[in-house]
Structures are given as C-alpha cells and as structure tokens.
Design a protein around this motif. Structure first.
Motif, PDB file in Angstrom:
ATOM      1  N   THR A  48      25.852 -10.931  73.849  1.00 40.11           N
ATOM      2  CA  THR A  48      25.445  -9.624  73.336  1.00 40.11           C
ATOM      3  C   THR A  48      24.561  -9.808  72.107  1.00 40.11           C
ATOM      4  O   THR A  48      24.629 -10.841  71.442  1.00 40.11           O
ATOM      5  CB  THR A  48      26.673  -8.758  72.970  1.00 40.11           C
ATOM      6  N   LYS A  50      24.833  -7.661  69.687  1.00 41.83           N
ATOM      7  CA  LYS A  50      25.608  -7.023  68.620  1.00 41.83           C
ATOM      8  C   LYS A  50      26.092  -8.096  67.640  1.00 41.83           C
ATOM      9  O   LYS A  50      26.333  -9.236  68.022  1.00 41.83           O
ATOM     10  CB  LYS A  50      26.810  -6.265  69.185  1.00 41.83           C
ATOM     11  N   ASN A  53      30.753  -9.975  63.975  1.00 40.42           N
ATOM     12  CA  ASN A  53      31.966  -9.291  63.497  1.00 40.42           C
ATOM     13  C   ASN A  53      32.267  -8.053  64.339  1.00 40.42           C
ATOM     14  O   ASN A  53      33.418  -7.770  64.648  1.00 40.42           O
ATOM     15  CB  ASN A  53      31.875  -8.945  62.006  1.00 40.42           C
ATOM     16  N   THR A  54      31.246  -7.323  64.749  1.00 42.81           N
ATOM     17  CA  THR A  54      31.449  -6.150  65.609  1.00 42.81           C
ATOM     18  C   THR A  54      31.981  -6.579  66.969  1.00 42.81           C
ATOM     19  O   THR A  54      32.924  -5.984  67.497  1.00 42.81           O
ATOM     20  CB  THR A  54      30.130  -5.375  65.788  1.00 42.81           C
ATOM     21  N   THR A  55      31.384  -7.602  67.521  1.00 41.99           N
ATOM     22  CA  THR A  55      31.790  -8.102  68.838  1.00 41.99           C
ATOM     23  C   THR A  55      33.254  -8.537  68.824  1.00 41.99           C
ATOM     24  O   THR A  55      34.031  -8.163  69.713  1.00 41.99           O
ATOM     25  CB  THR A  55      30.889  -9.280  69.257  1.00 41.99           C
ATOM     26  N   ASP A  56      33.638  -9.298  67.820  1.00 38.28           N
ATOM     27  CA  ASP A  56      35.018  -9.783  67.737  1.00 38.28           C
ATOM     28  C   ASP A  56      36.014  -8.633  67.609  1.00 38.28           C
ATOM     29  O   ASP A  56      37.071  -8.636  68.249  1.00 38.28           O
ATOM     30  CB  ASP A  56      35.176 -10.750  66.562  1.00 38.28           C
ATOM     31  N   VAL A  57      35.678  -7.630  66.800  1.00 38.74           N
ATOM     32  CA  VAL A  57      36.571  -6.487  66.611  1.00 38.74           C
ATOM     33  C   VAL A  57      36.732  -5.708  67.916  1.00 38.74           C
ATOM     34  O   VAL A  57      37.851  -5.356  68.314  1.00 38.74           O
ATOM     35  CB  VAL A  57      36.053  -5.562  65.481  1.00 38.74           C
ATOM     36  N   VAL A  58      35.620  -5.435  68.594  1.00 36.48           N
ATOM     37  CA  VAL A  58      35.676  -4.657  69.840  1.00 36.48           C
ATOM     38  C   VAL A  58      36.491  -5.388  70.903  1.00 36.48           C
ATOM     39  O   VAL A  58      37.369  -4.801  71.537  1.00 36.48           O
ATOM     40  CB  VAL A  58      34.260  -4.328  70.352  1.00 36.48           C
ATOM     41  N   LEU A  59      36.221  -6.674  71.102  1.00 36.09           N
ATOM     42  CA  LEU A  59      36.957  -7.436  72.116  1.00 36.09           C
ATOM     43  C   LEU A  59      38.445  -7.506  71.791  1.00 36.09           C
ATOM     44  O   LEU A  59      39.286  -7.389  72.684  1.00 36.09           O
ATOM     45  CB  LEU A  59      36.369  -8.838  72.259  1.00 36.09           C
ATOM     46  N   ARG A  61      40.229  -5.308  69.919  1.00 32.74           N
ATOM     47  CA  ARG A  61      40.861  -3.987  70.067  1.00 32.74           C
ATOM     48  C   ARG A  61      41.038  -3.590  71.523  1.00 32.74           C
ATOM     49  O   ARG A  61      41.975  -2.879  71.869  1.00 32.74           O
ATOM     50  CB  ARG A  61      40.060  -2.939  69.320  1.00 32.74           C
ATOM     51  N   LEU A  62      40.130  -4.046  72.376  1.00 32.33           N
ATOM     52  CA  LEU A  62      40.270  -3.774  73.808  1.00 32.33           C
ATOM     53  C   LEU A  62      41.294  -4.700  74.461  1.00 32.33           C
ATOM     54  O   LEU A  62      41.707  -4.480  75.594  1.00 32.33           O
ATOM     55  CB  LEU A  62      38.926  -3.915  74.519  1.00 32.33           C
ATOM     56  N   ARG A  65      39.689 -10.288  74.624  1.00 33.54           N
ATOM     57  CA  ARG A  65      39.038 -11.490  74.095  1.00 33.54           C
ATOM     58  C   ARG A  65      39.465 -12.741  74.852  1.00 33.54           C
ATOM     59  O   ARG A  65      38.658 -13.612  75.133  1.00 33.54           O
ATOM     60  CB  ARG A  65      39.326 -11.639  72.600  1.00 33.54           C
TER      61      ARG A  65
END
Length: 83
Positions: A48, A50, A53-59, A61-62, A65
């Motif tokens: 991605t 993105k 830090n954004t990528t790690d947070v999104v993965l 929270r979903l 990861r």
C-alpha cells in the motif's frame, strides 16, 4: 462451496435460539471465522502507499495482521508508484 457460504451453513446447523443470541450476529461471527480460516491456508502479502503507522493500526484493529507474511507500506521503499 465458498468459505462464506460454508460459514453460513455451519451457523444454520449449529444455531440454538434458546441461548438468546441474535442469529445475524451468530452467523456473522461464523462467516468471518470461516473466511479467515480459509485465508490462513495461503501466504499473503499486502502493498500500500499508505504510511506505515496507518497501515499497522488498520491491520491490527481489523485483526488481520497475522494473515500477511509481508506488508509493504508507504515509505518502506525508496521509490513511489507512478502517478
């Protein structure tokens, strides 16, 4: 049969209305679990643009990861994709 349909079939077979659980919520959990189990059979990667830090947070929270053997995020490599 697709993993989602298999999860729905499992929900239909094992749902017990007497437990007071809403079928939709019960089925959604079974379907999600079946799809995630199917994905775990494969080695997946994600790329991605993105920020990391954004990528790690999104993965995280979903809760997905752990499904990816490799994650490449914006800034991880010294070049960018063409516009």
């Amino acid at each position: 049969m697709g993993a989602g349909l298999e999860g729905l079939a499992q929900a239909l077979r094992s749902f017990e209305p007497s437990r007071g659980t809403c079928f939709e919520a019960f089925a959604a959990r079974r379907i999600r679990g079946a799809v995630l189990d199917e994905l775990r059979r494969f080695r997946l990667a994600i790329a991605t643009n993105k920020p990391r830090n954004t990528t790690d947070v999104v993965l995280a929270r979903l809760g997905v990861r752990s499904l990816f053997a490799a994650v490449s995020a914006g800034g991880d490599v010294p070049f960018v994709k063409p516009s």
